[in-house]
Scaffold this motif. Sequence first.
Motif, PDB file in Angstrom:
ATOM      1  N   LEU A 192       0.829  -1.201   0.000  1.00 36.09           N
ATOM      2  CA  LEU A 192       0.000   0.000   0.000  1.00 36.09           C
ATOM      3  C   LEU A 192       0.868   1.258   0.000  1.00 36.09           C
ATOM      4  O   LEU A 192       0.596   2.220  -0.739  1.00 36.09           O
ATOM      5  CB  LEU A 192      -0.919  -0.016   1.230  1.00 36.09           C
ATOM      6  CG  LEU A 192      -2.058   0.990   1.260  1.00 36.09           C
ATOM      7  CD1 LEU A 192      -3.004   0.778   0.080  1.00 36.09           C
ATOM      8  CD2 LEU A 192      -2.827   0.879   2.577  1.00 36.09           C
ATOM      9  N   ALA A 193       1.931   1.251   0.808  1.00 29.48           N
ATOM     10  CA  ALA A 193       2.847   2.396   0.840  1.00 29.48           C
ATOM     11  C   ALA A 193       3.530   2.580  -0.506  1.00 29.48           C
ATOM     12  O   ALA A 193       3.713   3.723  -0.972  1.00 29.48           O
ATOM     13  CB  ALA A 193       3.882   2.185   1.942  1.00 29.48           C
ATOM     14  N   SER A 194       3.894   1.465  -1.151  1.00 27.26           N
ATOM     15  CA  SER A 194       4.548   1.557  -2.458  1.00 27.26           C
ATOM     16  C   SER A 194       3.638   2.234  -3.475  1.00 27.26           C
ATOM     17  O   SER A 194       4.078   3.084  -4.254  1.00 27.26           O
ATOM     18  CB  SER A 194       4.927   0.154  -2.939  1.00 27.26           C
ATOM     19  OG  SER A 194       5.446   0.194  -4.245  1.00 27.26           O
ATOM     20  N   GLY A 195       2.346   1.843  -3.457  1.00 26.47           N
ATOM     21  CA  GLY A 195       1.418   2.485  -4.381  1.00 26.47           C
ATOM     22  C   GLY A 195       1.311   3.985  -4.150  1.00 26.47           C
ATOM     23  O   GLY A 195       1.327   4.771  -5.101  1.00 26.47           O
ATOM     24  N   GLY A 196       1.232   4.382  -2.886  1.00 24.22           N
ATOM     25  CA  GLY A 196       1.140   5.805  -2.579  1.00 24.22           C
ATOM     26  C   GLY A 196       2.409   6.562  -2.929  1.00 24.22           C
ATOM     27  O   GLY A 196       2.352   7.660  -3.501  1.00 24.22           O
ATOM     28  N   LEU A 197       3.559   5.990  -2.593  1.00 24.29           N
ATOM     29  CA  LEU A 197       4.832   6.647  -2.897  1.00 24.29           C
ATOM     30  C   LEU A 197       5.052   6.761  -4.399  1.00 24.29           C
ATOM     31  O   LEU A 197       5.549   7.789  -4.891  1.00 24.29           O
ATOM     32  CB  LEU A 197       5.986   5.865  -2.264  1.00 24.29           C
ATOM     33  CG  LEU A 197       6.094   5.942  -0.744  1.00 24.29           C
ATOM     34  CD1 LEU A 197       7.082   4.897  -0.218  1.00 24.29           C
ATOM     35  CD2 LEU A 197       6.524   7.349  -0.316  1.00 24.29           C
ATOM     36  N   ALA A 198       4.689   5.707  -5.142  1.00 28.73           N
ATOM     37  CA  ALA A 198       4.876   5.761  -6.593  1.00 28.73           C
ATOM     38  C   ALA A 198       3.975   6.824  -7.213  1.00 28.73           C
ATOM     39  O   ALA A 198       4.392   7.563  -8.111  1.00 28.73           O
ATOM     40  CB  ALA A 198       4.582   4.392  -7.202  1.00 28.73           C
ATOM     41  N   ALA A 199       2.722   6.902  -6.749  1.00 28.30           N
ATOM     42  CA  ALA A 199       1.820   7.928  -7.278  1.00 28.30           C
ATOM     43  C   ALA A 199       2.347   9.329  -6.973  1.00 28.30           C
ATOM     44  O   ALA A 199       2.319  10.219  -7.844  1.00 28.30           O
ATOM     45  CB  ALA A 199       0.425   7.734  -6.681  1.00 28.30           C
ATOM     46  N   ALA A 200       2.849   9.516  -5.747  1.00 22.64           N
ATOM     47  CA  ALA A 200       3.412  10.826  -5.398  1.00 22.64           C
ATOM     48  C   ALA A 200       4.680  11.107  -6.198  1.00 22.64           C
ATOM     49  O   ALA A 200       4.909  12.239  -6.646  1.00 22.64           O
ATOM     50  CB  ALA A 200       3.720  10.860  -3.898  1.00 22.64           C
ATOM     51  N   GLY A 201       5.505  10.077  -6.377  1.00 21.21           N
ATOM     52  CA  GLY A 201       6.722  10.259  -7.159  1.00 21.21           C
ATOM     53  C   GLY A 201       6.433  10.625  -8.593  1.00 21.21           C
ATOM     54  O   GLY A 201       7.140  11.446  -9.192  1.00 21.21           O
ATOM     55  N   ARG A 202       5.396  10.025  -9.161  1.00 25.18           N
ATOM     56  CA  ARG A 202       5.026  10.363 -10.542  1.00 25.18           C
ATOM     57  C   ARG A 202       4.487  11.789 -10.607  1.00 25.18           C
ATOM     58  O   ARG A 202       4.817  12.560 -11.531  1.00 25.18           O
ATOM     59  CB  ARG A 202       3.969   9.357 -11.023  1.00 25.18           C
ATOM     60  CG  ARG A 202       3.218   9.783 -12.293  1.00 25.18           C
ATOM     61  CD  ARG A 202       4.159   9.946 -13.483  1.00 25.18           C
ATOM     62  NE  ARG A 202       3.446  10.482 -14.634  1.00 25.18           N
ATOM     63  CZ  ARG A 202       3.264  11.779 -14.866  1.00 25.18           C
ATOM     64  NH1 ARG A 202       3.735  12.691 -14.001  1.00 25.18           N
ATOM     65  NH2 ARG A 202       2.624  12.175 -15.955  1.00 25.18           N
ATOM     66  N   ALA A 203       3.665  12.169  -9.645  1.00 27.80           N
ATOM     67  CA  ALA A 203       3.081  13.507  -9.672  1.00 27.80           C
ATOM     68  C   ALA A 203       4.144  14.588  -9.518  1.00 27.80           C
ATOM     69  O   ALA A 203       4.068  15.633 -10.162  1.00 27.80           O
ATOM     70  CB  ALA A 203       2.032  13.636  -8.572  1.00 27.80           C
ATOM     71  N   ARG A 204       5.162  14.336  -8.671  1.00 29.76           N
ATOM     72  CA  ARG A 204       6.201  15.336  -8.400  1.00 29.76           C
ATOM     73  C   ARG A 204       7.461  15.116  -9.235  1.00 29.76           C
ATOM     74  O   ARG A 204       8.430  15.874  -9.092  1.00 29.76           O
ATOM     75  CB  ARG A 204       6.576  15.299  -6.924  1.00 29.76           C
ATOM     76  CG  ARG A 204       5.400  15.603  -5.992  1.00 29.76           C
ATOM     77  CD  ARG A 204       5.848  15.577  -4.550  1.00 29.76           C
ATOM     78  NE  ARG A 204       4.732  15.795  -3.634  1.00 29.76           N
ATOM     79  CZ  ARG A 204       4.854  15.866  -2.319  1.00 29.76           C
ATOM     80  NH1 ARG A 204       6.053  15.713  -1.746  1.00 29.76           N
ATOM     81  NH2 ARG A 204       3.792  16.069  -1.564  1.00 29.76           N
ATOM     82  N   LEU A 205       7.459  14.060 -10.078  1.00 29.71           N
ATOM     83  CA  LEU A 205       8.652  13.688 -10.855  1.00 29.71           C
ATOM     84  C   LEU A 205       9.863  13.545  -9.942  1.00 29.71           C
ATOM     85  O   LEU A 205      10.965  14.017 -10.238  1.00 29.71           O
ATOM     86  CB  LEU A 205       8.919  14.719 -11.953  1.00 29.71           C
ATOM     87  CG  LEU A 205       7.801  14.914 -12.992  1.00 29.71           C
ATOM     88  CD1 LEU A 205       8.210  15.962 -14.021  1.00 29.71           C
ATOM     89  CD2 LEU A 205       7.473  13.600 -13.678  1.00 29.71           C
TER      90      LEU A 205
END
Length: 658
Positions: A18-31
Amino acid sequence: MIVEFGAFALILSFVLALASGGLAAAGRARLSLGLSGAASGALVGSAVMAGLAFLALIQAFVTSDFSVVNVAANSHTDKPMLYKVAGAWGSHEGSLLLWCLVMSGFGAVLALGRGLPFRLRTSAVAVQALLTSLFLAFTVFTSNPFARIDPAPVQGQSLNPLLQDPALAIHPPMLYLGYVGLSVPFALAVAALIEGRVDAAWGRWVRPWALASWAFLTAGIALGSFWAYYELGWGGWWFWDPVENASFMPWLAGAALLHSAVVTERRGALKGWTVFLALAAFSLSMLGAFLVRSGVLTSVHAFAVDPERGLVLLGILGLAAGAAFALFAWRVPTLTGGGVFAPVSREATLVLNNIFLAAATATVLLGTLYPLILEAATGQTISVGPPYFDLTFSPLMAAAMILLPAGPLLAWKRGDLRGVGQRLVWAAGAAMAAGVLTLAVSDLGKALAAVGVAVGVWLIAGALAEVAERVRLFRAPFDEVRRRTLGLPMGAWGTTLAHAGLGVFLLGAVVETSFKVEAQGVVSPGEVVRAGPYAVTLNAVRVVEGPNYLAEQGRVTVRRADGSGPRDLTPERRFFPTGGQTTTEVGLDFRGLDDVYVVLGERRAGEDGRQAWSLRVHHNPWARLIFLGAAVMTAGGLVSLLDRRLRATPLQPRKAAP
């Protein structure tokens, strides 16, 4: 203590996914490379924790820890060690943990890859992680394999005796590598829709994942079919059981995806269709999980699970597939363009191939779901069996197979139909000769069998003709042929093996189905049952004791009709005291490509007052080719993965550009 550690590892695996999904989404949004790296690390950690949880469950089975509900319900101290280990995935809870392990493992490989652009890879990791967390949540909160029971029983209930078989011990892991492996093309498709990037490079990234999943799924289905053939004692290898169909539908969609992805990779065409197939293939896998685990089906292959948990699985399917197809519907107008091609071209044959495969998948889906929908709506119970599939599925697949050899021989964009016809003329001649010969040795009532044999020979000969054309077998000096043969890409060899394997399988399926002979009799020792060219003599029946069963073991001798070639077999009827179940162990005599299949039945009263037993004998001609063909197809998929052209993929690290 180890059980508690396993339960903790399972929960931690869910939290990390679950944390990986959230971190990846944030990483994509913020590049953000930092957030993306943290997401990858969390998904790898989730896979490690799932692996530790699975090892803890295996340890509980090996040590017969009956304080664990799952172990008490599916194991026994007298069970052989192989089946104690296999018991870890022989139940709903254990197999679901295996599903989560495979899904998180594939996600970890995807996360560690560096062959994808930053945005696409990060989005794909987010999707894969969120998918994994959904199934881990289902496992943790509704199907925990580490639940305790107090007080612990002295003895367990044992695994279903039908599942205590070597083929079934490795069938689920192999099947899940294919079933769940299709989640990666699904994640890549959703990521491509999010990014608005579906191009030739994306097709190349998807293809190895689809290829690996299809190969493992082929092996898993073949193992399950072989188990049903020799373990259930009914004499057949495929019955169009809804649970069989549940794994066959993703296989068909995966085959279509493979061919469509080639067009997207080579010509930049069929973008929307390839994305749709990637979404559909894993959606059908999730549908299969629902059918098998919801309790809506009654089958020896299905897990008996309560409907409440089935509704949760249906919710997961609706959420994941619904969101993906909604995104697809939104983005599909942008998935246009690509290479233009003529009606006679390699692209055109692959498109037709996809149409037939998709239609075949739809017929299997309809035949599987219609009885369930009708029963839910009206209460009426019906069954859809072989007659429906023979009428709908078989013609579609026959058309796809007839087209198959022509595709690799046609050029991209615009092909030469006359030239292809010239290259395949000897293959067509061999197919026609095989069909005529089949009619000559049978009768006009076997006309459909003759057509099937002809199509099987056509596939094999066509695959060989394609290799011969590539190496210029009849048009170049020996040294050049040798050089071309050694330089032929592994992908070409893999394609040849897969297509030829399909032909071998078809030959076996058609001949076994059309020309098999069954005979049955109630016989005393010394008496004979005849089936086709074979005579089976019952010599004696004795009681034997196994590790966790008692059995009536027959001693029979199989001879040809002229009395030659005697061979001894020992079919059994086994009784398992734990659970009170009775199973059959078939006697199989391999006669070249044929099988002589002997089933010992119940004890009866003979005509002269002597003890007698029911003895059923099948002569299954060319049955070996059914499973040999599946093995060759699997080998073709795995050989294709060795192609160096597929190495610049998410499977091999390479520096990525944002």
